[in-house]
Design a protein around this motif. Sequence first.
Motif, short mmCIF file in Angstrom:
data_model
loop_
_atom_site.label_atom_id
_atom_site.label_comp_id
_atom_site.label_asym_id
_atom_site.label_seq_id
_atom_site.Cartn_x
_atom_site.Cartn_y
_atom_site.Cartn_z
N LEU A 1 15.84 11.27 6.03
CA LEU A 1 14.67 12.11 6.27
C LEU A 1 13.91 12.35 4.97
CD1 LEU A 1 16.16 14.71 8.79
CD2 LEU A 1 14.89 12.60 9.28
N GLU A 2 14.63 12.42 3.87
CA GLU A 2 14.00 12.62 2.56
C GLU A 2 13.15 11.41 2.19
OE1 GLU A 2 17.19 15.38 3.11
OE2 GLU A 2 17.22 13.18 3.19
N GLN A 3 13.64 10.21 2.49
CA GLN A 3 12.88 8.99 2.20
C GLN A 3 11.62 8.91 3.06
OE1 GLN A 3 16.10 6.22 2.87
NE2 GLN A 3 16.37 5.83 0.68
N ILE A 4 11.76 9.26 4.34
CA ILE A 4 10.60 9.26 5.23
C ILE A 4 9.57 10.27 4.74
CG2 ILE A 4 9.80 9.78 7.57
CD1 ILE A 4 12.52 8.76 8.59
N ASP A 5 10.04 11.45 4.37
CA ASP A 5 9.16 12.50 3.88
C ASP A 5 8.41 12.05 2.63
OD1 ASP A 5 8.09 15.21 3.79
OD2 ASP A 5 9.45 15.54 2.12
N GLU A 6 9.11 11.41 1.72
CA GLU A 6 8.49 10.95 0.47
C GLU A 6 7.36 9.96 0.75
OE1 GLU A 6 9.98 9.23 -3.83
OE2 GLU A 6 10.80 8.29 -2.01
N ILE A 7 7.63 8.99 1.62
CA ILE A 7 6.62 7.98 1.94
C ILE A 7 5.43 8.61 2.66
CG2 ILE A 7 6.11 5.91 3.30
CD1 ILE A 7 7.73 5.18 0.90
N HIS A 8 5.70 9.43 3.65
CA HIS A 8 4.61 10.01 4.44
C HIS A 8 3.73 10.93 3.59
CE1 HIS A 8 5.36 8.98 8.84
NE2 HIS A 8 6.24 8.26 8.15
N GLN A 9 4.34 11.70 2.70
CA GLN A 9 3.54 12.55 1.82
C GLN A 9 2.64 11.71 0.91
OE1 GLN A 9 5.03 15.96 -0.28
NE2 GLN A 9 6.75 16.22 1.13
N SER A 10 3.19 10.60 0.41
CA SER A 10 2.41 9.72 -0.46
C SER A 10 1.26 9.08 0.31
CB SER A 10 3.31 8.64 -1.06
OG SER A 10 2.58 7.78 -1.89
N LEU A 11 1.52 8.66 1.53
CA LEU A 11 0.48 8.05 2.35
C LEU A 11 -0.63 9.06 2.66
CD1 LEU A 11 2.66 5.93 4.81
CD2 LEU A 11 1.33 5.09 2.87
N ARG A 12 -0.23 10.29 2.96
CA ARG A 12 -1.24 11.32 3.24
C ARG A 12 -2.11 11.56 2.01
NH1 ARG A 12 -3.07 12.49 7.62
NH2 ARG A 12 -1.09 13.15 8.54
N HIS A 13 -1.50 11.59 0.84
CA HIS A 13 -2.24 11.80 -0.40
C HIS A 13 -3.30 10.71 -0.58
CE1 HIS A 13 -3.05 13.06 -4.50
NE2 HIS A 13 -2.84 11.83 -4.92
N ILE A 14 -2.91 9.46 -0.33
CA ILE A 14 -3.85 8.35 -0.49
C ILE A 14 -4.96 8.43 0.56
CG2 ILE A 14 -4.11 5.84 -0.34
CD1 ILE A 14 -1.27 5.66 -1.53
N LEU A 15 -4.60 8.79 1.79
CA LEU A 15 -5.61 8.90 2.84
C LEU A 15 -6.68 9.93 2.47
CD1 LEU A 15 -3.32 8.78 6.00
CD2 LEU A 15 -5.10 7.12 5.43
N VAL A 16 -6.25 11.04 1.90
CA VAL A 16 -7.21 12.07 1.49
C VAL A 16 -8.04 11.58 0.30
CG1 VAL A 16 -7.46 14.41 0.56
CG2 VAL A 16 -5.82 13.96 2.40
N GLN A 17 -7.40 10.85 -0.62
CA GLN A 17 -8.14 10.27 -1.74
C GLN A 17 -9.22 9.31 -1.24
OE1 GLN A 17 -5.18 8.39 -4.28
NE2 GLN A 17 -5.47 9.97 -5.83
N GLY B 1 -11.34 11.44 2.05
CA GLY B 1 -11.70 12.85 1.96
C GLY B 1 -11.00 13.65 3.04
N GLU B 2 -11.67 14.65 3.59
CA GLU B 2 -11.06 15.49 4.62
C GLU B 2 -10.69 14.70 5.87
OE1 GLU B 2 -10.00 18.76 4.54
OE2 GLU B 2 -10.30 18.26 2.41
N GLU B 3 -11.39 13.58 6.13
CA GLU B 3 -11.04 12.73 7.27
C GLU B 3 -9.59 12.25 7.16
OE1 GLU B 3 -12.53 11.43 10.18
OE2 GLU B 3 -13.91 13.09 9.87
N GLY B 4 -9.13 12.08 5.92
CA GLY B 4 -7.77 11.60 5.71
C GLY B 4 -6.70 12.54 6.21
N ARG B 5 -7.04 13.81 6.34
CA ARG B 5 -6.06 14.78 6.86
C ARG B 5 -5.90 14.67 8.37
NH1 ARG B 5 -4.95 17.91 2.58
NH2 ARG B 5 -6.61 18.23 1.02
N ALA B 6 -6.87 14.03 9.02
CA ALA B 6 -6.84 13.91 10.47
C ALA B 6 -6.21 12.61 10.95
CB ALA B 6 -8.26 14.02 11.03
N VAL B 7 -5.94 11.67 10.03
CA VAL B 7 -5.31 10.41 10.41
C VAL B 7 -3.84 10.66 10.73
CG1 VAL B 7 -4.62 8.11 9.62
CG2 VAL B 7 -6.87 9.02 9.00
#
Length: 245
Positions: free
Chosen positions: A175-191, A194-200
């Motif tokens: 679960l820690e590995q999944i969390d690490e990847i998903h948090q990183s992906l969310r960060h890139i989506l927002v980069q 923008g705010e649209e990345g939070r809705a993906v």
Amino acid sequence: MRNLLAGNWKMNGLASSLAEIDMLKELTGSATCDIVVCPPFTLIEKAAEQVRGSHIAIGAQDCHSKPSGAFTSDISASMLCDVGARFVILGHSERRAVYHESNLTVARKAAAAHGAGLTSIICVGETRAERDDGVALDVVRRQLRGSLPATATGCNTALAYEPVWAIGTGLVPTLEQIDEIHQSLRHILVQELGEEGRAVRILYGGSVKSSNAASIFDVADVNGALVGGASLKASDFAEIISAAA
């Protein structure tokens, strides 16, 4: 946001398999998440007719980046829309590995899908060797940045993290590995968006089953799942869906 549960039938399913979709409708009528079934091309039109007016949508497993042309055996995004598809899976690891699809190819396909009105489910994920070498984050970041078209929004795009070594093997990241990847992906989506990345919506895929689904869905930034073999049987898929509802 509502969880998205997508079933990828891969190269499985004959006309008789459509009975599973009828059963899935009955078993998931009270679900509070979005449900998509992606059968092979041969069943999309019949499946779309089957689910019309229901809570289930039909998707495809690939499309071409061009709207038409001399591309023998390929399917365009507009053709998929024409027979009732609403989603399309793109850049699955099997397409990347077997057909050598590049990030740019995936991005072009996603742009074509968006142009035709389809929602793209863009897949990323590392191999076992890449995970063991400690470069999993670098791999998925590079895949996401290269595969995300300028047309992407929170409404027309979902992302699926599928570690290649977990697909069909019974192996699942911690679960820690999944969390690490998903948090990183969310960060890139927002980069990138923008705010649209939070809705993906970011889905997890790779040996998801009823026994581990609930704990995976509890991880922050896991917004559903891309399910393979377990989606072929309505009873199995419904149990995973109930864990996300």
